[in-house]
Design a protein around this motif. Sequence first.
Motif, short mmCIF file in Angstrom:
data_model
loop_
_atom_site.label_atom_id
_atom_site.label_comp_id
_atom_site.label_asym_id
_atom_site.label_seq_id
_atom_site.Cartn_x
_atom_site.Cartn_y
_atom_site.Cartn_z
N ALA A 196 -0.54 0.63 -11.58
CA ALA A 196 0.25 -0.62 -10.73
C ALA A 196 -0.66 -1.88 -11.31
N GLY A 233 -6.15 -1.86 -3.20
CA GLY A 233 -5.37 -0.52 -3.09
C GLY A 233 -6.38 0.47 -3.46
N TYR A 252 1.94 1.84 -3.65
CA TYR A 252 0.44 1.99 -4.31
C TYR A 252 0.48 3.66 -4.10
N SER A 293 -3.49 -4.21 -6.52
CA SER A 293 -3.96 -2.82 -6.92
C SER A 293 -5.39 -2.71 -7.00
N TYR A 302 0.83 -1.24 -0.01
CA TYR A 302 -0.02 0.25 0.00
C TYR A 302 0.91 1.19 -0.16
#
Length: 101
Positions: free
Chosen positions: A75, A86, A15, A83, A12
């Motif tokens: 991503a 995320g 991300y 992703s 994360y």
Amino acid sequence: MAKEFQSFEDFYPYYLSEHSDPTCRRLHFVGSIAALVCLAAALVTLKPGFVLLGLLLGYGMAWIGHFFFENNKPATFQYPWMSFKGDWVMFRDMLTGKIKF
């Protein structure tokens, strides 16, 4: 070469670093809302085409943010499942004010 992440908690922060541009984050947010609206429309009307439309709008808005504002590759291309998670964690964090948009 893609980094290897052992957990979503490790992923994360990476991300978020790929979403430093406010316009990119805003486009993600709008795309997520559009995807939710389309999902609701699919459930109400029982027309599965709305699910496809939601995917196109959601990812389309996000990818515009990456290619034209963030100037990086999404991503999703390297880490599709982390992703996807995320996206929704960032959406929640924007809704709650944890992340500015």
